[in-house]
Design a protein around this motif. Structure first.
Motif, mmCIF file in Angstrom:
data_model
loop_
_atom_site.group_PDB
_atom_site.id
_atom_site.type_symbol
_atom_site.label_atom_id
_atom_site.label_comp_id
_atom_site.label_asym_id
_atom_site.label_seq_id
_atom_site.Cartn_x
_atom_site.Cartn_y
_atom_site.Cartn_z
ATOM 1 N N LEU A 1 5.906 -7.700 23.832
ATOM 2 C CA LEU A 1 6.985 -8.677 23.711
ATOM 3 C C LEU A 1 8.348 -8.038 24.000
ATOM 4 C CD1 LEU A 1 5.784 -10.558 20.495
ATOM 5 C CD2 LEU A 1 5.417 -11.217 22.880
ATOM 6 N N GLU A 2 8.321 -6.982 24.821
ATOM 7 C CA GLU A 2 9.538 -6.224 25.150
ATOM 8 C C GLU A 2 10.264 -5.748 23.886
ATOM 9 O OE1 GLU A 2 10.564 -5.000 27.996
ATOM 10 O OE2 GLU A 2 8.730 -5.785 28.898
ATOM 11 N N SER A 3 9.475 -5.287 22.931
ATOM 12 C CA SER A 3 10.046 -4.807 21.664
ATOM 13 C C SER A 3 9.138 -3.720 21.100
ATOM 14 C CB SER A 3 10.201 -5.969 20.672
ATOM 15 O OG SER A 3 8.934 -6.461 20.275
ATOM 16 N N SER A 4 9.292 -3.449 19.822
ATOM 17 C CA SER A 4 8.437 -2.487 19.103
ATOM 18 C C SER A 4 8.481 -1.102 19.739
ATOM 19 C CB SER A 4 6.982 -3.000 19.034
ATOM 20 O OG SER A 4 6.927 -4.214 18.343
ATOM 21 N N ARG A 5 9.679 -0.640 20.046
ATOM 22 C CA ARG A 5 9.826 0.655 20.705
ATOM 23 C C ARG A 5 9.583 1.802 19.718
ATOM 24 N NH1 ARG A 5 9.083 -1.178 25.782
ATOM 25 N NH2 ARG A 5 10.562 -2.837 26.294
ATOM 26 N N GLU A 6 9.984 3.001 20.119
ATOM 27 C CA GLU A 6 9.595 4.201 19.399
ATOM 28 C C GLU A 6 10.044 4.212 17.944
ATOM 29 O OE1 GLU A 6 12.284 7.632 20.767
ATOM 30 O OE2 GLU A 6 12.460 6.153 22.378
ATOM 31 N N GLU A 7 11.242 3.661 17.648
ATOM 32 C CA GLU A 7 11.717 3.693 16.269
ATOM 33 C C GLU A 7 10.843 2.826 15.370
ATOM 34 O OE1 GLU A 7 13.937 0.375 18.341
ATOM 35 O OE2 GLU A 7 13.272 2.416 18.812
ATOM 36 N N ILE A 8 10.298 1.742 15.921
ATOM 37 C CA ILE A 8 9.360 0.904 15.167
ATOM 38 C C ILE A 8 8.066 1.675 14.907
ATOM 39 C CG2 ILE A 8 7.955 -1.189 15.284
ATOM 40 C CD1 ILE A 8 10.823 -1.844 14.774
ATOM 41 N N GLN A 9 7.598 2.394 15.914
ATOM 42 C CA GLN A 9 6.359 3.167 15.755
ATOM 43 C C GLN A 9 6.518 4.226 14.672
ATOM 44 O OE1 GLN A 9 3.769 1.974 17.434
ATOM 45 N NE2 GLN A 9 5.224 0.523 18.345
ATOM 46 N N HIS B 1 2.742 -8.479 15.481
ATOM 47 C CA HIS B 1 3.328 -7.894 16.700
ATOM 48 C C HIS B 1 4.760 -8.388 16.906
ATOM 49 C CE1 HIS B 1 -0.174 -5.790 18.239
ATOM 50 N NE2 HIS B 1 -0.917 -6.844 17.954
ATOM 51 N N SER B 2 5.492 -8.597 15.815
ATOM 52 C CA SER B 2 6.820 -9.203 15.905
ATOM 53 C C SER B 2 7.946 -8.203 15.694
ATOM 54 C CB SER B 2 6.927 -10.338 14.888
ATOM 55 O OG SER B 2 5.939 -11.327 15.138
ATOM 56 N N GLY B 3 7.707 -6.936 16.023
ATOM 57 C CA GLY B 3 8.779 -5.951 15.914
ATOM 58 C C GLY B 3 9.250 -5.765 14.485
ATOM 59 N N HIS B 4 10.570 -5.821 14.278
ATOM 60 C CA HIS B 4 11.138 -5.614 12.944
ATOM 61 C C HIS B 4 10.558 -6.585 11.917
ATOM 62 C CE1 HIS B 4 14.230 -3.221 15.052
ATOM 63 N NE2 HIS B 4 14.391 -2.642 13.886
ATOM 64 N N ALA B 5 10.251 -7.795 12.351
ATOM 65 C CA ALA B 5 9.749 -8.799 11.417
ATOM 66 C C ALA B 5 8.368 -8.444 10.864
ATOM 67 C CB ALA B 5 9.694 -10.165 12.098
ATOM 68 N N GLY C 1 0.070 5.367 1.066
ATOM 69 C CA GLY C 1 -1.318 5.547 0.644
ATOM 70 C C GLY C 1 -2.364 5.251 1.685
ATOM 71 N N ALA C 2 -1.975 5.008 2.951
ATOM 72 C CA ALA C 2 -2.950 4.702 3.983
ATOM 73 C C ALA C 2 -3.849 5.901 4.259
ATOM 74 C CB ALA C 2 -2.249 4.280 5.273
ATOM 75 N N ALA C 3 -5.090 5.616 4.674
ATOM 76 C CA ALA C 3 -6.022 6.674 5.058
ATOM 77 C C ALA C 3 -5.774 7.160 6.470
ATOM 78 C CB ALA C 3 -7.459 6.153 4.949
ATOM 79 N N GLY C 4 -4.949 6.448 7.188
ATOM 80 C CA GLY C 4 -4.640 6.795 8.564
ATOM 81 C C GLY C 4 -3.877 5.666 9.205
ATOM 82 N N HIS C 5 -3.645 5.803 10.482
ATOM 83 C CA HIS C 5 -2.831 4.823 11.191
ATOM 84 C C HIS C 5 -3.305 4.726 12.632
ATOM 85 C CE1 HIS C 5 0.748 2.314 11.702
ATOM 86 N NE2 HIS C 5 0.929 2.914 12.867
ATOM 87 N N THR C 6 -3.305 3.505 13.158
ATOM 88 C CA THR C 6 -3.687 3.304 14.558
ATOM 89 C C THR C 6 -2.500 2.823 15.363
ATOM 90 O OG1 THR C 6 -5.976 2.784 13.972
ATOM 91 C CG2 THR C 6 -5.226 2.111 16.144
ATOM 92 N N TYR C 7 -2.222 3.551 16.414
ATOM 93 C CA TYR C 7 -1.177 3.231 17.387
ATOM 94 C C TYR C 7 -1.775 2.351 18.485
ATOM 95 C CZ TYR C 7 1.877 4.311 21.425
ATOM 96 O OH TYR C 7 2.689 4.256 22.531
ATOM 97 N N GLY C 8 -0.913 1.698 19.226
ATOM 98 C CA GLY C 8 -1.328 0.989 20.428
ATOM 99 C C GLY C 8 -0.153 0.861 21.363
ATOM 100 N N ALA C 9 -0.433 0.872 22.661
ATOM 101 C CA ALA C 9 0.618 0.710 23.666
ATOM 102 C C ALA C 9 0.273 -0.474 24.555
ATOM 103 C CB ALA C 9 0.766 1.978 24.505
ATOM 104 N N ASN C 10 1.245 -1.353 24.735
ATOM 105 C CA ASN C 10 1.043 -2.467 25.657
ATOM 106 C C ASN C 10 0.892 -1.893 27.069
ATOM 107 O OD1 ASN C 10 0.828 -5.319 25.724
ATOM 108 N ND2 ASN C 10 2.767 -5.429 26.811
#
Length: 540
Positions: A358-366, A322-326, A377-386
């Motif tokens: 953490l006041e980060s991970s905005r739309e461009e990260i998503q 959950h560290s944004g760009h990192a 190659g992922a079978a899918g992806h799970t989103y989450g919103a704080n």
């Protein structure tokens, strides 16, 4: 004669004139269904309170079924030896979960599909505490369901009452009927699950698969092994007839937040015990579920690390930070590592970078995470919103975690409008226009491209000779502006039609016919705006 519809849940009620001190444990009741094709399915019933038991069944075929009840107390005529028939009509509606059937692992062991072979695109959302009364029923829950269904989500991850980020019987974990267990884990509270039933059924009606997380892993020590087994038997009996995914536990190897092993030896012994236990639970789930719903586990890192034998799982679920760009590069590293493992199984990221955490991970990260994972190659992806996972309300934010600080107070009503959720839905809808399940990673199709040393460059995947999909991160739009961003290895004499897709708005730019030069290269034109884009080349 009872009447039902293919793939839809039909429910029977059994009333006992005989009283039991602890009905949930003193009596085991099953109903054996004989299908039209001759197969038999033994379906567990669940105690529904007082002297009532219920069984739920979803017939996979049209035709006539016979059934009979089998009770551990064979001397109770109200529960044992009850017989009847069920006449099942074909399903004729448009709900994909009922039209195509429940989920299973596809033959390629890389994605999920419905029972009729229709590919299932896992775009999940994270509502860990979605059964609590903070997400009120019906208004709040139905509003969030409608929002996610309209955006194209297909699955909701939700915990069955034993939640993360709190101790047992914390008031924040209650729903309208209290807690899922009586204090001290003495007995299951059916009324809690009556309220949960409404939510599960509504998800399915909306075409959203419930991914039911049995509990957070540390409840094994709070509740004890016996209670955990009983909890899972109850969940299987209550919900297996629905098209669900089972998630054995959340962060299965992690002890309670404030309870850490004293030394490395104690930590290793604890992990070994937890792996053994959760593997046994996974086997028990598979043995108890007559419908064969897929099984996974939510990890601290890799799902396969949480069990002693990865074969007890159908999918490898990852949690990558959950560290944004990192967290971007480690996410792709972990996904790539898991995809290379045996036994081969579908892999997806089940938790990463909640939008706004953490006041980060905005739309461009998503956007980056979605496209990088799907084209790797992922079978899918799970989103989450704080704000959604812990269900903050304006009047009652979740508040502090056991460590004393809060993850944030954004109300779920505002978190559901964060732009990343819509943009991931746009991405899913674009991929669904093509045979996305047949796409394989081909980073060499684009120059420059991502490598283990640089995960922030371009991603490419597709079907050789037919389809190429390229994700161009914003930092590589400069290469396109300079005329240095190339699609390479295009087949001689084969024309493609080009499409530049804006993953933020869904706007499309027709690039006309595309062919490689003498070297098989085609240079991507200057982008309209300096941002990330998705390029699609489809063979004419």
């Amino acid at each position: 004669m009872r009447y039902g519809v293919q793939n839809c849940v039909t429910e029977w009620t059994f009333e006992s004139g005989r009283l039991y001190a602890d009905p949930a444990t003193d009596v085991a009741l099953d109903v054996v269904f004989a299908r039209p094709d001759g197969r038999q399915e033994r379906v567990p019933a669940f105690w529904a309170g007082e002297s009532t038991w219920r069984v739920r069944y979803a017939p996979a075929q049209a035709g006539t079924y016979r059934y009979r009840s089998v009770c551990s107390d064979a001397s109770n005529p109200d529960l044992h030896g009850q017989e009847g028939s069920l006449d099942v009509a074909p399903y004729s509606g448009s709900n994909p979960l009922l039209k195509h059937g429940r989920l299973r692992v596809a033959a390629d062991r890389r994605h999920l599909e419905h029972a009729d072979g229709t590919p299932f695109f896992w775009l999940g959302d994270t509502w860990w505490m979605g059964f609590t009364k903070r997400l009120d029923w019906p208004a709040g829950f139905q509003e969030l369901v409608a929002d996610r269904a309209s955006k194209g989500f297909s699955l909701i991850q939700i915990v069955a009452g034993l939640y993360p980020d709190m101790e047992p019987f914390d008031e924040r974990g209650a729903n309208e009927a209290g807690f899922p267990w009586e204090p001290g884990f003495a007995r299951i509270n059916p009324a809690y699950f009556d309220a949960a039933d409404l939510r599960i059924a509504h998800l399915v009606r909306a075409g959203l698969v419930p991914c039911i997380v049995g509990m957070w892993g540390y409840y094994l020590d709070f509740a004890g092994r016996d209670a955990i087994e009983r909890h899972w038997r109850y969940l299987v009996a209550r919900y297996a007839a629905y098209p669900v995914v089972w998630c054995v536990a959340g962060e299965a190897l992690m002890p309670y937040y404030l309870k850490r092993p004293r030394d490395e030896g104690e930590a290793q012994a604890l992990e070994a015990r937890l792996r053994r236990t959760w593997s046994e639970v996974a086997r028990d789930i598979r043995a108890a579920d007559p419908f064969g719903n897929p099984i996974t586990i939510h990890p601290t890192r890799f799902g396969h690390e949480q069990v002693d034998d990865p074969a007890v799982l159908d999918m490898d679920m990852l949690q990558t930070g959950h560290s944004g760009h990192a967290s971007l590069a480690p996410t792709v590293d972990m996904l790539t590592e898991s995809l290379a493992r045996e036994p081969r199984m579908p892999v997806l990221v089940g938790e990463v970078n909640y939008e706004g955490i953490l006041e980060s991970s905005r739309e461009e990260i998503q956007r980056f995470l979605f496209w990088a994972c799907m084209l790797s190659g992922a079978a899918g992806h799970t989103y989450g919103a704080n704000g959604i996972w812990q269900v903050n309300t304006r009047e009652q934010p979740f508040g502090p975690s056991p460590h004393g600080s809060a993850w944030g107070h954004l109300p779920w009503e505002e978190a559901c409008r964060l732009p990343g959720s819509r943009q991931l839905g746009l991405g899913k809808r674009l991929l669904e226009r093509y045979e996305w399940w047949r796409c394989e990673p081909h980073p060499e199709w684009v120059r420059p491209h991502q490598t283990p040393q640089n995960r922030l460059s371009c991603y490419a995947a597709g079907i050789p000779g037919r389809l190429r999909i390229v994700y161009i991160p914003a930092n590589e739009s400069w290469a396109a502006w300079r005329g240095e961003l190339a699609i390479q290895g295009l087949e001689p004499g084969i024309p493609y039609k080009g499409l530049l897709f804006d993953p933020k708005t869904g706007e499309e730019h027709d690039l006309g016919q595309v062919q490689g030069d003498a070297d098989g290269d085609w240079f991507i034109p200057k982008p309209p705006v300096f941002q990330d884009y998705v390029l699609v080349l489809e063979r004419v």
